[in-house]
Design a protein around this motif. Structure first.
Motif, PDB file in Angstrom:
ATOM      1  N   ASP A  30      -6.085   2.147   3.838  1.00 26.68           N
ATOM      2  CA  ASP A  30      -6.424   0.723   3.847  1.00 26.68           C
ATOM      3  C   ASP A  30      -5.201  -0.181   3.959  1.00 26.68           C
ATOM      4  O   ASP A  30      -5.031  -1.116   3.188  1.00 26.68           O
ATOM      5  N   HIS A  31      -4.369   0.093   4.956  1.00 33.58           N
ATOM      6  CA  HIS A  31      -3.292  -0.853   5.269  1.00 33.58           C
ATOM      7  C   HIS A  31      -3.915  -2.122   5.854  1.00 33.58           C
ATOM      8  O   HIS A  31      -4.736  -2.041   6.775  1.00 33.58           O
ATOM      9  N   PRO A  32      -3.550  -3.294   5.349  1.00 34.54           N
ATOM     10  CA  PRO A  32      -4.146  -4.530   5.872  1.00 34.54           C
ATOM     11  C   PRO A  32      -3.520  -4.952   7.197  1.00 34.54           C
ATOM     12  O   PRO A  32      -2.304  -5.034   7.326  1.00 34.54           O
ATOM     13  N   SER A  49      -8.927  -2.953   7.361  1.00 32.77           N
ATOM     14  CA  SER A  49      -8.181  -1.803   6.849  1.00 32.77           C
ATOM     15  C   SER A  49      -7.927  -0.800   7.960  1.00 32.77           C
ATOM     16  O   SER A  49      -8.840  -0.445   8.721  1.00 32.77           O
ATOM     17  N   GLN A  81       0.850  -1.194   0.000  1.00 36.84           N
ATOM     18  CA  GLN A  81       0.000   0.000   0.000  1.00 36.84           C
ATOM     19  C   GLN A  81       0.884   1.243   0.000  1.00 36.84           C
ATOM     20  O   GLN A  81       2.075   1.192   0.341  1.00 36.84           O
ATOM     21  N   ASP A 118      -1.885   5.839   3.739  1.00 37.66           N
ATOM     22  CA  ASP A 118      -3.044   5.269   3.068  1.00 37.66           C
ATOM     23  C   ASP A 118      -4.163   5.047   4.076  1.00 37.66           C
ATOM     24  O   ASP A 118      -3.955   5.139   5.294  1.00 37.66           O
TER      25      ASP A 118
END
Length: 302
Positions: A140-142, A155, A134, A138
């Protein structure tokens, strides 16, 4: 009129090198405030361990070996240079003194080079990927439910954007860890070299002695969890909101990371606002709860 001899040329280079080194050593730097310096010995370095926040567990029975998701995040060193030509006529006419400020400026340029690179990479974090694929900043970091990076991720954001905000971004970082949010990978320090033999081809054809500085290095990203970017107004509420969001970030498996924001990084355009926010006293009946909470860094090259 000076006679150009190898001894004279060697003496000139000694003087030029001193001008260079003196200026290089006097340049104030900011990059080590937010970047860990990693000494590199190869063309590139791969940081496959990024994403792993080490922790301890109670040892009962045999050791528990957790397989971690591997990341192939690599930082490749790049070459940088600057070259100056000195006219042979200036040496013959005893005019070499005019080059002293030029070599001092070359030393200063080499000194600020890490700052230029590090803060440029920080600013590019909105469109440049880090170890998890990513963008560094951001929404939506997993983050995975299991410590080994398996399961269905949720996210997590390290970025807030207000579409109505027209100012420059500002950043809050945790720089208290061994690995800071950015990595400055140093392969070769700046070095002044010369091509100043009297029988050199360029001296023969163009009457020019050449002096240059070069270095090899690169900048990359460490843990995204240690950095938070804002494209919204810099005020007390938004700064506190950033601190709260950073403190709440967890690692894979619900691991507490104990993020502690330590530094507010702003461009020069936000210096006045940031200074008032962190340092101004309010009145006799109230105190500035943000005073001393985080350090202010006004980044010259941001």
């Amino acid at each position: 009129m000076a006679i150009v001899t190898p001894v004279l040329i060697s003496s000139l280079f000694t003087g030029f090198k001193k001008n260079f080194q003196d200026a290089l050593g006097e340049v104030p730097s900011q990059y080590t405030e937010i970047a860990t310096v990693i000494q590199s010995t190869t063309k590139s370095n791969t940081y496959g361990w990024l994403g792993k926040f080490p922790s301890l567990r109670k040892w009962v029975g045999d050791r528990v070996i957790n397989s971690m998701a591997a990341h192939g995040y690599a930082i490749t060193n790049e070459d940088f240079e600057s070259t100056v030509g000195v006219d042979r006529n200036d040496i013959e006419d005893d005019e070499v003194g005019i080059y002293a400020p030029l070599f001092a400026e070359m030393g200063r340029a080499a000194g600020v080079h890490p700052d230029e690179q590090v803060f440029a990479v920080l600013a590019a974090g909105f469109t440049t990927a880090c170890y998890d694929g990513q963008y560094f900043f951001d929404t939506d970091h997993p983050v995975y439910p299991n410590v080994d990076g398996t399961g269905t991720p949720v996210s997590v954001a390290n970025l807030v954007v207000d579409g109505a905000y027209a100012g420059e971004p500002w950043y809050v970082l945790d720089t208290s860890r061994a690995l800071k949010p950015l990595i400055f990978q140093e392969r070769k320090k700046p070095q002044l070299i010369s091509m100043d033999k009297i029988d050199d081809e360029l001296v023969f054809t163009k009457k020019e002695f050449r002096y240059g500085v070069d270095c090899r290095d690169a900048v990359g990203y460490g843990f995204w969890q240690l950095a938070f970017a804002n494209k919204r107004a810099l005020n007390a509420d938004n700064l506190w909101d950033t601190i709260v969001q950073m403190r709440a970030i967890e690692g894979d498996g619900g691991k507490k990371l104990a993020i502690k924001p330590t530094i507010l990084v702003v461009p020069p355009s936000l210096e006045k606002v940031a200074t008032r926010l962190l340092e101004r006293e309010l009145d006799a009946n109230s105190s500035n709860e943000l005073k001393g909470r985080v350090k202010l860094l006004v980044a010259d090259f941001l």
